[in-house]
Design a protein around this motif. Structure first.
Motif, short mmCIF file in Angstrom:
data_model
loop_
_atom_site.label_atom_id
_atom_site.label_comp_id
_atom_site.label_asym_id
_atom_site.label_seq_id
_atom_site.Cartn_x
_atom_site.Cartn_y
_atom_site.Cartn_z
N ARG A 396 24.88 -80.67 55.36
CA ARG A 396 23.65 -79.97 55.71
C ARG A 396 23.51 -79.82 57.22
NH1 ARG A 396 19.67 -79.70 52.06
NH2 ARG A 396 20.09 -81.79 51.24
N GLU A 397 23.10 -78.62 57.64
CA GLU A 397 22.87 -78.35 59.07
C GLU A 397 21.57 -77.58 59.22
OE1 GLU A 397 25.51 -76.89 62.90
OE2 GLU A 397 25.78 -75.82 61.01
N ARG A 398 20.77 -77.96 60.20
CA ARG A 398 19.50 -77.29 60.47
C ARG A 398 19.47 -76.79 61.91
NH1 ARG A 398 17.97 -82.16 58.43
NH2 ARG A 398 17.14 -82.24 56.31
N ASP A 399 18.65 -75.75 62.15
CA ASP A 399 18.47 -75.32 63.52
C ASP A 399 17.48 -76.24 64.23
OD1 ASP A 399 15.98 -74.60 62.57
OD2 ASP A 399 16.19 -72.46 62.96
N ALA A 400 17.37 -76.07 65.54
CA ALA A 400 16.55 -76.99 66.35
C ALA A 400 15.08 -76.96 65.93
CB ALA A 400 16.69 -76.63 67.83
N ALA A 401 14.60 -75.79 65.48
CA ALA A 401 13.19 -75.65 65.11
C ALA A 401 12.92 -76.07 63.67
CB ALA A 401 12.74 -74.21 65.31
N GLY A 402 13.97 -76.35 62.90
CA GLY A 402 13.80 -76.72 61.51
C GLY A 402 13.46 -75.56 60.60
N GLU A 403 13.68 -74.32 61.09
CA GLU A 403 13.32 -73.14 60.29
C GLU A 403 14.48 -72.64 59.45
OE1 GLU A 403 11.99 -70.35 63.17
OE2 GLU A 403 10.12 -71.40 63.59
N ARG A 404 15.71 -72.90 59.86
CA ARG A 404 16.89 -72.43 59.12
C ARG A 404 17.71 -73.64 58.67
NH1 ARG A 404 19.81 -67.57 59.09
NH2 ARG A 404 18.43 -66.75 60.70
N GLU A 405 18.04 -73.66 57.39
CA GLU A 405 18.79 -74.77 56.84
C GLU A 405 19.96 -74.22 56.03
OE1 GLU A 405 18.07 -77.87 53.24
OE2 GLU A 405 16.48 -77.79 54.76
N GLU A 406 21.14 -74.80 56.23
CA GLU A 406 22.34 -74.34 55.53
C GLU A 406 23.11 -75.54 55.00
OE1 GLU A 406 23.25 -70.28 58.11
OE2 GLU A 406 24.31 -72.15 58.61
N LEU A 407 23.82 -75.30 53.90
CA LEU A 407 24.68 -76.32 53.33
C LEU A 407 26.10 -75.77 53.33
CD1 LEU A 407 24.11 -79.17 52.03
CD2 LEU A 407 24.63 -78.06 49.85
N HIS A 408 26.97 -76.37 54.15
CA HIS A 408 28.37 -75.95 54.23
C HIS A 408 29.15 -76.67 53.13
CE1 HIS A 408 27.05 -74.22 57.93
NE2 HIS A 408 26.88 -75.40 58.52
N VAL A 409 29.72 -75.91 52.22
CA VAL A 409 30.44 -76.49 51.09
C VAL A 409 31.88 -76.76 51.51
CG1 VAL A 409 31.09 -76.20 48.68
CG2 VAL A 409 28.93 -75.24 49.52
N LEU A 410 32.31 -78.02 51.35
CA LEU A 410 33.62 -78.45 51.84
C LEU A 410 34.34 -79.23 50.75
CD1 LEU A 410 32.26 -80.02 55.17
CD2 LEU A 410 33.08 -77.67 54.88
N ASP A 411 35.66 -79.11 50.73
CA ASP A 411 36.48 -79.94 49.86
C ASP A 411 37.87 -80.04 50.45
OD1 ASP A 411 37.25 -81.51 47.72
OD2 ASP A 411 37.78 -79.80 46.45
N ALA A 412 38.38 -81.26 50.53
CA ALA A 412 39.74 -81.49 51.02
C ALA A 412 39.98 -80.84 52.38
CB ALA A 412 40.75 -80.98 49.99
N TRP A 413 39.00 -80.97 53.26
CA TRP A 413 39.02 -80.38 54.60
C TRP A 413 39.04 -78.85 54.57
CZ3 TRP A 413 37.26 -83.91 57.46
CH2 TRP A 413 37.74 -85.21 57.45
#
Length: 471
Positions: A396-413
């Motif tokens: 999970r990654e959010r922007d500094a203001a907390g307005e945009r949130e994303e989930l980067h899907v990863l497996d085996a690098w």
């Protein structure tokens, strides 16, 4: 600075999206020659409901704007009033974006020189961290009788400019303003209007040429600054000069943070193969050494193994030649036997032993176990990290203001895509079929994991059906 006609402006709106939200109040102050010529304000009927939190924040209710003019009624006169004047606003891209979109709906084109007092304050007072309006009011002791109302906040900006004039020399202030008002020299094939909406947050940008061919893909934590830097007048880089001659259109993808921008850039470069990108190109000859004590290191190709799940892989190389050069370098640096490393055939002493650069594993002067121990130490820094999770995860990654949130899907690098809260997740088998090991993605992720450690927000995806929101 104050010799030119200025309009100090503030808007109140139904929300933060310049394309879907609407203006509910306008306040402005016209200044010329250091004197206030006119103050003007009006409520505006947005013709949509004002959200309760905006009513609470501004004190402007739906009842108050019910009898106010619409923007269509005041637009032509306001457009004429703003023409030829420098627009001064706090977080100016916000106000400028709303004005341009409202004027565009009326068939009016609006372009202006824009001076952002947030950026001006940062240039003049770099020792301070915060430059929002509340912080500046407190720091400089500014009067603020009608905070969060348009004309009241415009008056605060006028007082702020006067503080800047008192506390900074004319030359320093003029230089800062000139830098902020500097307009980049845009390529002849690029419409300046197309760049007005460029955001100042992180993301990826794409330059297109004739027939929509992708010329270049880049990333930045500030898309606007980075894109415009390509078109600076001096064209210090030959690549920028070539791009300026060919570019016809700019696209961008906003991300929640730097990691998303890095991952998207690596993916897009490999997918689109832009002609001006040399880094991050897809490499089909990726290889590594697989080694177990008692054997010579074996060179294996990326397509033969799951690079993420083996503990005996060393080095990731873009070619067989790079791999062998690295192994020869380790042999020379650590006095290893090239015959035991598989770099030299035959029997008897190896060539390095004859030059006194091998400790004699080839002639029995050093035991195989001792040689393996030294080889293990030499290879340690090249060890490929194993994937630390049992299966696919979301980071999970959010922007500094907390307005945009994303989930980067990863497996085996491997980077499998980015999702938002509520998006459906593919099943685990689908994710594994999509996975393709890539050196650049591996490097991005291992560095990010090492930097952020326990602060990472990891979501196990095995039992999930949809992306969960943050707690």
């Amino acid at each position: 600075m104050l010799d030119q006609p200025l309009v100090l402006l503030d808007l109140e709106t139904t929300g933060g999206n310049a394309t879907s939200d609407r203006i509910i109040e306008i306040g402005l102050i016209e200044v010329h020659g250091g004197r206030v010529l006119r103050e003007w304000s009006t409520l505006v009927d947005p013709q949509v409901r004002i959200p309760p939190w905006i009513e609470q924040f501004t004190g402007i209710s739906n009842a108050m704007v019910a009898g106010a003019p619409s923007f269509a009624e005041i637009g032509p006169a306001l457009h004429a009033q703003l023409a030829g004047k420098v627009l001064v606003a706090h977080n100016a891209r916000f106000d400028y974006g709303f004005l341009k979109n409202e004027f565009r709906r009326q068939g009016l084109r609006y372009q202006a020189k824009v001076l952002c007092t947030v950026k001006l304050s940062r240039r003049l007072y770099p020792e301070h961290r915060h430059h929002n309006l509340d912080s500046l009011i407190e720091r400089h002791g500014l009067p603020a009788a009608e905070r969060h109302r348009a004309l009241g906040d415009a008056r605060v900006l006028w007082e702020l400019l006067r503080v800047f004039q008192r506390e900074r020399s004319p030359d320093e202030l003029a230089a800062a303003v000139q830098m902020l008002l500097k307009t980049p020299s845009l390529p002849p094939g690029l419409d300046a209007e197309a760049l007005e909406a460029l955001p100042e947050g992180p993301g990826v940008y794409l330059f297109h040429g004739d027939n929509d061919a992708v010329l270049y893909v880049g990333k930045s934590v500030n898309l606007r600054e980075r894109v415009l830097s390509h078109f600076s007048g001096d064209h210090r880089l030959n690549k920028d000069m070539r791009i300026a001659q060919q570019i016809r259109r700019v696209d961008w993808i906003e991300t929640a943070g730097e990691l998303g921008a890095l991952l998207q850039e690596a993916r897009l470069v490999k997918t689109l193969m832009p002609i001006h990108n040399q880094r991050l190109r897809r490499n089909r000859s990726l290889c590594a050494f697989q080694w177990e004590p008692g054997r010579a290191p074996q060179l294996v190709q990326a397509g033969e193994l799951d690079f993420s799940r083996l503990d005996n892989l060393y080095g990731l190389f873009k070619s067989r030649r790079d791999a062998l050069d690295c192994l020869r370098g380790l042999a020379e640096e650590h006095g290893l036997c090239q015959r035991h490393l598989g770099l030299e055939g035959g029997r008897g002493p190896c060539f390095a032993y004859q030059l006194k650069r091998c400790r004699g594993a080839c002639v029995g002067e050093e035991s195989a176990a001792a040689h393996d121990a030294r080889l293990a130490a030499a290879l340690a820094r090249l060890r490929v990290q194993s994937w630390p999770f049992a299966g696919p995860v979301g980071l999970r990654e959010r922007d500094a203001a907390g307005e945009r949130e994303e989930l980067h899907v990863l497996d085996a690098w491997c980077y499998l895509g980015t999702l938002r809260p509520g998006d459906a997740l593919p099943d685990a088998d689908t994710l594994r079929r999509q996975a393709r090991f890539d050196l650049d993605t591996y490097t991005i992720l291992t560095r990010y994991f090492a930097k952020h450690g326990r602060r990472l927000e990891i979501v196990e995806l095995g039992a999930q059906r949809r992306v969960p929101p943050a707690a």
